[in-house]
Design an enzyme around this catalytic site. Structure first.
Site, PDB file in Angstrom:
ATOM      1  N   GLY A   1       0.783  -1.236   0.000  1.00 22.47           N
ATOM      2  CA  GLY A   1       0.000   0.000   0.000  1.00 22.47           C
ATOM      3  C   GLY A   1       0.815   1.286   0.000  1.00 22.47           C
TER       4      GLY A   1
ATOM      5  N   ARG B   1     -16.993 -16.420  -9.203  1.00 21.80           N
ATOM      6  CA  ARG B   1     -16.327 -15.127  -9.384  1.00 21.80           C
ATOM      7  C   ARG B   1     -17.361 -14.014  -9.633  1.00 21.80           C
ATOM      8  NH1 ARG B   1     -10.787 -13.601  -9.856  1.00 21.80           N
ATOM      9  NH2 ARG B   1     -10.804 -11.427 -10.432  1.00 21.80           N
TER      10      ARG B   1
ATOM     11  N   LYS C   1      -6.303  -8.226  -8.464  1.00 20.78           N
ATOM     12  CA  LYS C   1      -7.466  -8.900  -9.049  1.00 20.78           C
ATOM     13  C   LYS C   1      -7.975  -8.059 -10.206  1.00 20.78           C
ATOM     14  CE  LYS C   1      -8.166 -12.344  -6.062  1.00 20.78           C
ATOM     15  NZ  LYS C   1      -6.807 -12.235  -5.519  1.00 20.78           N
ATOM     16  N   ILE C   2      -8.517  -8.738 -11.203  1.00 20.51           N
ATOM     17  CA  ILE C   2      -9.182  -8.047 -12.301  1.00 20.51           C
ATOM     18  C   ILE C   2     -10.625  -7.795 -11.868  1.00 20.51           C
ATOM     19  CG2 ILE C   2      -9.896  -8.215 -14.719  1.00 20.51           C
ATOM     20  CD1 ILE C   2      -6.867  -8.169 -14.374  1.00 20.51           C
ATOM     21  N   LEU C   3     -11.043  -6.546 -11.970  1.00 24.08           N
ATOM     22  CA  LEU C   3     -12.412  -6.211 -11.570  1.00 24.08           C
ATOM     23  C   LEU C   3     -13.381  -6.567 -12.699  1.00 24.08           C
ATOM     24  CD1 LEU C   3     -11.502  -2.816  -9.949  1.00 24.08           C
ATOM     25  CD2 LEU C   3     -12.586  -4.733  -8.726  1.00 24.08           C
TER      26      LEU C   3
ATOM     27  N   HIS D   1       0.500   0.228 -13.014  1.00 24.15           N
ATOM     28  CA  HIS D   1       1.214  -0.993 -13.402  1.00 24.15           C
ATOM     29  C   HIS D   1       2.705  -0.691 -13.513  1.00 24.15           C
ATOM     30  CE1 HIS D   1       1.821  -4.918 -15.169  1.00 24.15           C
ATOM     31  NE2 HIS D   1       2.525  -4.353 -16.126  1.00 24.15           N
TER      32      HIS D   1
ATOM     33  N   ASP E   1     -10.074  -1.639 -18.132  1.00 26.88           N
ATOM     34  CA  ASP E   1     -11.194  -2.244 -18.853  1.00 26.88           C
ATOM     35  C   ASP E   1     -11.228  -3.725 -18.461  1.00 26.88           C
ATOM     36  OD1 ASP E   1      -9.185  -3.458 -20.308  1.00 26.88           O
ATOM     37  OD2 ASP E   1      -9.549  -2.341 -22.156  1.00 26.88           O
TER      38      ASP E   1
ATOM     39  N   GLY F   1      -9.922  -6.256 -19.759  1.00 27.88           N
ATOM     40  CA  GLY F   1      -8.703  -7.011 -20.059  1.00 27.88           C
ATOM     41  C   GLY F   1      -7.661  -6.856 -18.963  1.00 27.88           C
TER      42      GLY F   1
ATOM     43  N   ASP G   1      -4.590  -5.168 -18.020  1.00 28.98           N
ATOM     44  CA  ASP G   1      -3.730  -4.010 -18.300  1.00 28.98           C
ATOM     45  C   ASP G   1      -3.846  -3.541 -19.746  1.00 28.98           C
ATOM     46  OD1 ASP G   1      -2.809  -4.088 -15.648  1.00 28.98           O
ATOM     47  OD2 ASP G   1      -1.264  -5.543 -16.166  1.00 28.98           O
TER      48      ASP G   1
HETATM   49  C1  GAR Z   1       2.887  -1.422  -7.609  1.00 29.02           C
HETATM   50  O1  GAR Z   1       4.154  -1.372  -8.209  1.00 29.02           O
HETATM   51  C2  GAR Z   1       1.826  -1.698  -8.651  1.00 29.02           C
HETATM   52  O2  GAR Z   1       2.090  -1.133  -9.899  1.00 29.02           O
HETATM   53  C3  GAR Z   1       1.886  -3.192  -8.747  1.00 29.02           C
HETATM   54  O3  GAR Z   1       1.992  -3.611  -7.402  1.00 29.02           O
HETATM   55  C4  GAR Z   1       2.738  -2.624  -6.685  1.00 29.02           C
HETATM   56  C5  GAR Z   1       1.987  -2.292  -5.418  1.00 29.02           C
HETATM   57  O4  GAR Z   1       2.791  -1.578  -4.538  1.00 29.02           O
HETATM   58  N1  GAR Z   1       0.723  -3.711  -9.394  1.00 29.02           N
HETATM   59  C6  GAR Z   1       0.770  -4.685 -10.303  1.00 29.02           C
HETATM   60  O5  GAR Z   1       1.790  -5.297 -10.583  1.00 29.02           O
HETATM   61  C7  GAR Z   1      -0.560  -5.010 -10.957  1.00 29.02           C
HETATM   62  N2  GAR Z   1      -0.352  -5.694 -12.189  1.00 29.02           N
HETATM   63  P1  GAR Z   1       2.158  -0.930  -3.211  1.00 29.02           P
HETATM   64  O6  GAR Z   1       1.250  -1.987  -2.577  1.00 29.02           O
HETATM   65  O7  GAR Z   1       3.348  -0.619  -2.355  1.00 29.02           O
HETATM   66  O8  GAR Z   1       1.382   0.291  -3.621  1.00 29.02           O
END
Ligand code: GAR
Length: 209
Positions: A15, A68, A94-96, A110, A142, A144, A146
């Site tokens: 987070g 799901r 998770k994909i929404l 991402h 969307d 998909g 990413d």
């Molecule tokens: C971030 O780098 C985010 O882009 C990635 O998880 C990390 C979360 O960091 N998300 C993905 O890879 C989604 N495909 P955080 O919990 O410290 O914010």
């Protein structure tokens, strides 16, 4: 034009992107504030950060639902209860589904330069491919993985000695800044989407002479 004052942020881990949004929104001139934080698992630092900031939290685990589709509906209802202008998927793994995507704009962050290296291992996949520059992408989600319209990107050079953890930490420094800046601008200036092109602010397209 859409505006983004009320944010529901979704997390699955540490987070730090959420924390950056919480820190930025302490200043009322930022234009957006986090009204709730949701997660797909318990016991994560992302939820603890929200609790320390006195932000309400909710958890919806996929495994608690027979299908799901039922989880999709449940998390959409939890989000809707906070009447967000924008949902931010900040490390939410998770994909929404359509119940959320049809009801709210969802911003996703991402750790790679899309459309290269989508999915759960963007940093690892970029390293394995041997790229010399990678980075981060903020996009509208969307259905998909990413694949949604890109809102903002920033580049991060790959260093010869980088492993996945070191590179990801360096990307996250840039990513937090990019996410905070993008959400703030969307909140203050609004945005429009035309096909795959996202524009922040009120661009009329008129030219001055
Ligand atoms: C971030 O780098 C985010 O882009 C990635 O998880 C990390 C979360 O960091 N998300 C993905 O890879 C989604 N495909 P955080 O919990 O410290 O914010």
């Amino acid at each position: 034009m859409s505006k983004a004052g009320r944010l529901v942020v979704l997390v699955s881990g540490s987070g730090t992107n959420l924390q950056a949004l919480l820190d930025a929104s302490a200043d009322p001139s930022y234009g957006a504030r986090v009204v709730a934080v949701g997660a797909d698992r318990e016991g994560i630092e992302g939820l603890a950060r929200a609790t320390r900031a006195n932000i309400p939290t909710f958890v919806e685990k996929v495994g608690d639902y027979p299908t799901r589709a039922e989880w999709d509906a449940a998390i959409a209802a939890r989000i809707a209860a906070y009447e967000p202008d924008l949902v931010v998927s900040a490390g939410f793994m998770k994909i929404l589904g359509t119940p959320t995507l049809d009801a709210f704009p969802v911003l996703n962050t991402h750790p790679a330069l899309l459309p290269s290296f989508p999915g759960a291992h963007g940093v690892r996949d970029a390293l394995a491919h041997g790229v010399k520059v990678t980075g981060c992408t903020v996009m509208l989600a969307d259905e998909g993985v990413d694949t949604g319209p890109i809102v903002a990107q920033a580049a991060v050079p790959v260093q010869p000695d980088d492993d996945e953890a070191v590179l990801h930490e360096r990307i996250k420094v840039v990513e937090r800044r990019l996410l905070v800046e993008t959400v703030g601008r969307m909140a203050r200036e609004g945005w429009t989407v035309s096909g795959r092109t996202v524009r922040i602010g009120n661009h009329t397209g008129g030219e001055t002479t």
